[in-house]
Design an enzyme around this catalytic site. Structure first.
Site, PDB file in Angstrom:
ATOM      1  N   LEU A  32       0.851  -1.207   0.132  1.00 49.97           N
ATOM      2  CA  LEU A  32       0.129   0.019   0.215  1.00 49.97           C
ATOM      3  C   LEU A  32       0.659   1.266  -0.066  1.00 49.97           C
ATOM      4  O   LEU A  32       0.397   2.583  -0.587  1.00 49.97           O
ATOM      5  CB  LEU A  32      -0.871   0.019   1.110  1.00 49.97           C
ATOM      6  CG  LEU A  32      -2.094  -1.018   1.413  1.00 49.97           C
ATOM      7  CD1 LEU A  32      -2.651  -1.019   2.669  1.00 49.97           C
ATOM      8  CD2 LEU A  32      -2.887  -0.622   0.315  1.00 49.97           C
ATOM      9  N   GLY A  33       1.897   1.357   0.738  1.00 52.54           N
ATOM     10  CA  GLY A  33       2.534   2.416   0.664  1.00 52.54           C
ATOM     11  C   GLY A  33       4.061   2.045   1.265  1.00 52.54           C
ATOM     12  O   GLY A  33       4.351   1.142   2.073  1.00 52.54           O
ATOM     13  N   LYS A  34       5.065   3.095   1.126  1.00 54.65           N
ATOM     14  CA  LYS A  34       6.405   2.823   1.918  1.00 54.65           C
ATOM     15  C   LYS A  34       6.741   4.242   2.445  1.00 54.65           C
ATOM     16  O   LYS A  34       6.554   5.126   2.155  1.00 54.65           O
ATOM     17  CB  LYS A  34       7.478   2.430   0.915  1.00 54.65           C
ATOM     18  CG  LYS A  34       7.331   1.221   0.311  1.00 54.65           C
ATOM     19  CD  LYS A  34       8.537   0.843  -0.413  1.00 54.65           C
ATOM     20  CE  LYS A  34       8.852  -0.442  -0.810  1.00 54.65           C
ATOM     21  NZ  LYS A  34       8.486  -0.801  -2.352  1.00 54.65           N
ATOM     22  N   VAL A  39       7.465  -0.628   5.442  1.00 52.12           N
ATOM     23  CA  VAL A  39       6.291  -1.128   4.279  1.00 52.12           C
ATOM     24  C   VAL A  39       5.058  -1.332   4.814  1.00 52.12           C
ATOM     25  O   VAL A  39       5.102  -2.077   5.882  1.00 52.12           O
ATOM     26  CB  VAL A  39       7.190  -1.967   3.184  1.00 52.12           C
ATOM     27  CG1 VAL A  39       7.557  -3.124   3.881  1.00 52.12           C
ATOM     28  CG2 VAL A  39       6.206  -2.275   2.260  1.00 52.12           C
ATOM     29  N   ASP A 148       2.123  15.460  12.629  1.00 50.00           N
ATOM     30  CA  ASP A 148       2.559  15.422  11.494  1.00 50.00           C
ATOM     31  C   ASP A 148       0.990  15.465  10.811  1.00 50.00           C
ATOM     32  O   ASP A 148       1.079  14.431   9.593  1.00 50.00           O
ATOM     33  CB  ASP A 148       3.100  13.877  11.253  1.00 50.00           C
ATOM     34  CG  ASP A 148       3.955  13.743   9.885  1.00 50.00           C
ATOM     35  OD1 ASP A 148       4.001  14.919   9.593  1.00 50.00           O
ATOM     36  OD2 ASP A 148       4.349  12.759   9.488  1.00 50.00           O
TER      37      ASP A 148
END
Ligand code: ATP
Ligand code: MG
Length: 372
Positions: A32-34, A39, A148
């Site tokens: 899905l994303g890094k 990961v 964030d």
């Protein structure tokens, strides 16, 4: 049914020809994303058939301070239980690896949504912003600051509801005990962070919320610069442009969030009372009704239907209750939360149908937002 060891992920074995890779009871589907140290994979629970996201961290690649940060992220997630915050289901750990299993946000990042659909109408932005505000308010009430907040960390579930993610920069705070670490990504960072001052956590999040609202309504960043010093100058001066299409009320609210002096910045309680926020009475209602109907089970107040289903699957009731009470975040807790999710999903689908998806604004165009 046999339940494997409580906390071990079992095998993360290589697939023998066409069989999916497995971690514990989960079959890995795709990436899905890094992130910087992790990961994130999409996976499916073999018993409940529910999709989850698994953040996989190779501990051997982290130094002790980054490892501490990851453990703090888990510690924070264990405390958070809110319909607009990604829910933690399970934590698995081996000597070298850490697997953080969470709720999956099917529609991905708000960043990508804005990139392909362009800026939102103010009506749509208001609905999303109420949900974001409820999530951040909940964190602050639990003495947690996110630090964030940005559109990359605001995920969208199957019903396009907000799910706040990534507590990697999160921390605990007490009022009157300022924080000092540089956090977040520069275009969303508050002036006091750029100036290296000590800061009150909640006020920092409110600045980033101001940037988020601007990005939702404009499809571009309020503060940008060719270099970090150029960006820093704009942020510390609090200089940004208001596009012609923004309403006066929206401009007024954003200007109150993007106040350089943190002591003079608007508070969450005041944001909730702002004219722009209250212009559509259904927006807070939608955010509030989800917050009230879901996730408010107290300790010892567990869902009887879910426990019964688990019993019919041969999963020990007492061990499930103990796992939940002890915040074990093991296989028992995970199956419980995943089945509970099904019930909530059904309810939130009913709610979205009642409230409608909200219109897309006229003149919306695909936007280019630089990824941070
Ligand atoms: P970074 O350091 O870049 O912020 P990170 O290591 O902290 O990354 P996350 O922000 O938690 O990792 O996840 C990275 C990306 O993976 C997210 O921006 C999102 O695209 C995807 N992702 C993470 N969690 C989920 C989820 N629960 N559902 C869907 N996608 C997810
Ligand atoms: Mg992230």
């Amino acid at each position: 049914m046999v339940i494997m060891s409580e906390s071990g992920p079992g095998s993360q074995s290589s697939p023998p020809h066409g069989r999916p890779l497995q971690v514990g009871f989960y079959e890995i589907i795709r990436t899905l994303g890094k992130g910087n140290f992790a990961v994130v994979k999409l996976a499916r629970h073999k018993v409940t058939k529910t999709q989850v996201a698994i953040k996989i961290i190779d501990k051997t690649r982290l130094n002790s301070s980054n490892l501490e940060k990851i453990y703090r992220e888990v510690q924070i997630m264990k405390l958070l239980n809110h319909p607009h915050i990604i829910k933690l289901y399970q934590v698995m750990e081996t000597k070298d690896m850490l697997y953080i299993v969470t709720e999956y946000a099917k529609n991905g990042e708000m960043f990508d949504y804005l990139t392909s659909n362009g800026r939102m109408s103010e009506g749509e932005a208001r609905k999303k912003f109420w949900q974001i505000l409820m999530a951040v308010d909940y964190c602050h009430r639990h003495h947690i600051v996110h630090r964030d907040l940005k559109t990359e960390n605001l995920l969208l579930d199957a019903n396009m509801n907000i799910k706040l993610a990534d507590f990697g920069f999160g921390n605990f705070y007490n009022s009157g005990e300022p924080l000092s670490t540089w956090c977040g990504s520069p275009p969303y960072a508050a002036p006091e962070v750029f100036e290296g001052k000590e800061y009150e956590g909640p006020q920092l999040d409110i600045w980033s919320l101001g940037v988020v609202l601007y990005v939702l309504v404009c499809g571009s960043l309020p503060f940008d610069g060719a270099s970090l010093p150029a960006l820093r100058q704009r942020v510390t001066e609090g200089r940004f442009r208001i596009p012609f299409f923004m309403s006066q009320d929206c401009e007024n609210l954003i200007r109150k969030m993007l106040v350089v002096d943190p002591a003079k910045r608007i508070t969450i309680a005041q944001i909730k009372q702002h004219r722009w926020m209250l212009a559509d009475p259904s927006a807070p209602l939608q955010a509030l009704s989800l917050s009230i109907t879901d996730y408010n089970s107290n300790l010892g107040d567990y869902s009887e239907p879910v426990l019964s289903i688990m019993q019919t699957l041969g999963i020990d009731r007492q061990r499930t209750i103990e796992s939940l009470q002890n915040s074990s975040y093991n296989h028992f807790s995970a199956i419980y939360y995943l089945l509970l999710e099904r019930v909530k999903e059904h309810r939130s689908q009913q709610l979205s149908r009642q409230c409608g998806p909200g219109p897309r604004g006229p003149g919306a165009h695909p936007t280019r937002l630089p990824r941070r």
